[in-house]
Scaffold this motif. Structure first.
Motif, mmCIF file in Angstrom:
data_model
loop_
_atom_site.group_PDB
_atom_site.id
_atom_site.type_symbol
_atom_site.label_atom_id
_atom_site.label_comp_id
_atom_site.label_asym_id
_atom_site.label_seq_id
_atom_site.Cartn_x
_atom_site.Cartn_y
_atom_site.Cartn_z
ATOM 1 N N UNK A 100 -4.176 -3.716 -0.749
ATOM 2 C CA UNK A 100 -4.875 -5.017 -0.623
ATOM 3 C C UNK A 100 -4.436 -5.794 0.618
ATOM 4 N N UNK A 101 -4.590 -5.153 1.761
ATOM 5 C CA UNK A 101 -4.143 -5.767 3.016
ATOM 6 C C UNK A 101 -5.242 -6.579 3.691
ATOM 7 N N UNK A 102 -6.474 -6.190 3.441
ATOM 8 C CA UNK A 102 -7.583 -6.880 4.104
ATOM 9 C C UNK A 102 -8.155 -7.911 3.140
ATOM 10 N N UNK A 103 -8.038 -9.158 3.526
ATOM 11 C CA UNK A 103 -8.552 -10.236 2.679
ATOM 12 C C UNK A 103 -9.438 -11.118 3.525
ATOM 13 N N UNK A 108 -7.327 -9.112 12.258
ATOM 14 C CA UNK A 108 -6.932 -7.703 12.325
ATOM 15 C C UNK A 108 -7.085 -7.115 13.722
ATOM 16 N N UNK A 109 -6.092 -6.322 14.119
ATOM 17 C CA UNK A 109 -6.202 -5.528 15.349
ATOM 18 C C UNK A 109 -6.243 -4.060 14.935
ATOM 19 N N UNK A 169 -2.730 -10.841 11.331
ATOM 20 C CA UNK A 169 -2.186 -10.664 9.977
ATOM 21 C C UNK A 169 -1.974 -9.182 9.682
ATOM 22 N N UNK A 170 -2.709 -8.351 10.404
ATOM 23 C CA UNK A 170 -2.603 -6.907 10.158
ATOM 24 C C UNK A 170 -2.849 -6.156 11.465
ATOM 25 N N UNK A 171 -1.943 -5.238 11.783
ATOM 26 C CA UNK A 171 -2.169 -4.313 12.901
ATOM 27 C C UNK A 171 -2.308 -2.926 12.289
ATOM 28 N N UNK A 172 -3.416 -2.272 12.573
ATOM 29 C CA UNK A 172 -3.616 -0.928 12.042
ATOM 30 C C UNK A 172 -3.748 0.044 13.208
ATOM 31 N N UNK A 173 -3.093 1.167 13.074
ATOM 32 C CA UNK A 173 -3.188 2.182 14.112
ATOM 33 C C UNK A 173 -3.505 3.537 13.502
ATOM 34 N N UNK A 209 2.972 -10.670 8.125
ATOM 35 C CA UNK A 209 1.869 -9.742 8.432
ATOM 36 C C UNK A 209 2.163 -8.298 8.043
ATOM 37 N N UNK A 210 1.135 -7.472 8.158
ATOM 38 C CA UNK A 210 1.245 -6.062 7.749
ATOM 39 C C UNK A 210 0.962 -5.102 8.891
ATOM 40 N N UNK A 211 1.351 -3.855 8.664
ATOM 41 C CA UNK A 211 1.221 -2.820 9.695
ATOM 42 C C UNK A 211 0.895 -1.496 9.009
ATOM 43 N N UNK A 212 -0.102 -0.813 9.540
ATOM 44 C CA UNK A 212 -0.444 0.531 9.048
ATOM 45 C C UNK A 212 -0.452 1.452 10.254
#
Ligand SMILES: C[S@@+](CC[C@H](N)C(=O)[O-])C[C@H]1O[C@@H](n2cnc3c(N)ncnc32)[C@H](O)[C@@H]1O
Length: 269
Positions: A100-103, A108-109, A169-173, A209-212
């Motif tokens: 539940x990271x995307x709210x 988001x990047x 709030x979230x960096x996804x790679x 924030x979060x990171x994937x």
């Protein structure tokens, strides 16, 4: 250096999903189903009908294997049917269903965004601002900003923060290098990207924030994990069902960014 090209997502070229996957997958017999699972009819069809290529002439064995796999992969079929640009979209859907990271309101990047599947998922799930970055061109995604460029460009963290209107709030790679076929080299390259993405995240993330990031199972992962355990409250590995079993790909999911702890560990280093 060539300045990165920025594209607004409002173009009519947008080829986003034609329907909301969560809705498309709900049925009377499976009312709780959401977009983390495959449409059962798609899955059944794909299982029962193995598509054979008529000729392999002119293709290398690797190309032939890739094509056969694509033609018989239920996630590829489901992505096409539901309007996702990549089968990888299902990996983010599965990760996000769990964490539940995307709210609504999330900034988001998306590093390594092409062809745009993860960016589409982020927008569909209600993120407020989404910026997708890739070395390759990405067709516009309605509701997102796209930049063509290299995430290692030193100007990129500030530039992306500016586009988001604040820290992320979230960096996804989901970044992946071009593979060489040499397992050890490919492993090192992907871990290099993951480390770079983590460093990038440290520069742009808001507290909490979060990171994937995509990583591979294997040795050098420990260094990056140790650092993440300092800088985030929670760090977990996940192998989403959409990630092919035969691949050593994994995703690391970190939440609760703690810039104070990161700064302290750097002071003590
Ligand atoms: C597996 S694809 C991403 C798929 C995407 N998540 C989706 O769902 O459509 C990996 C991408 O990482 C990009 N990439 C690799 N190195 C990069 C870099 N240094 N900067 C930006 N993008 C990079 C590649 O160009 C490639 O498009």
């Amino acid at each position: 250096m060539k300045p990165p090209r920025s594209r607004s997502g409002s173009s009519s070229k947008d080829t986003g999903p034609k329907r909301i996957p969560g809705k498309a997958l709900k049925s009377a017999s499976n009312p709780g189903a959401d977009d983390a699972t495959l449409d059962s009819a798609t899955s059944r069809t794909a299982r029962n009908k193995t598509v054979s290529l008529r000729t392999a002439r002119g293709r290398t064995t690797a190309q032939q294997r890739w094509l056969n796999r694509q033609l018989n992969d239920p996630y590829v079929a489901a992505a096409r049917k539901q309007g996702w640009r990549s089968r990888a979209a299902f990996k983010l859907i599965e990760i996000d269903d769990r964490f539940k990271l995307i709210e609504a309101g999330t900034r988001i990047i998306d590093l390594g965004a092409a062809p745009g599947g993860w960016t589409q998922v982020a927008v569909k799930r209600g993120a407020k601002h989404v910026v997708g970055l890739d070395l390759l061109p990405v067709d516009p995604v309605a509701g997102a900003e796209i930049i063509e460029g290299d995430f290692t460009d030193p100007e990129m963290p500030d530039r992306l923060k500016e586009m988001l209107g604040g820290p992320a709030d979230l960096v996804m790679s989901d970044m992946a290098p071009n593979t060489t076929g040499h397992a050890a080299t490919d492993h090192m390259r992907i871990m290099g990207l993951a480390e770079g993405a983590l460093d990038f995240a440290f520069q742009v993330l808001a507290e909490g924030g979060g990171f994937i990031a995509k990583v591979f199972q294997g040795g050098s992962e420990k260094d990056i994990l140790d650092l993440m355990k300092i800088a985030f409250s929670s760090v977990k590995h996940v192998k989403p069902p959409a990630s092919r079993k035969e691949s050593s790909e994994l995703y690391v999911v970190a939440t609760g960014f703690r810039p104070d702890r990161l700064a302290e560990s750097r002071r003590n280093a």
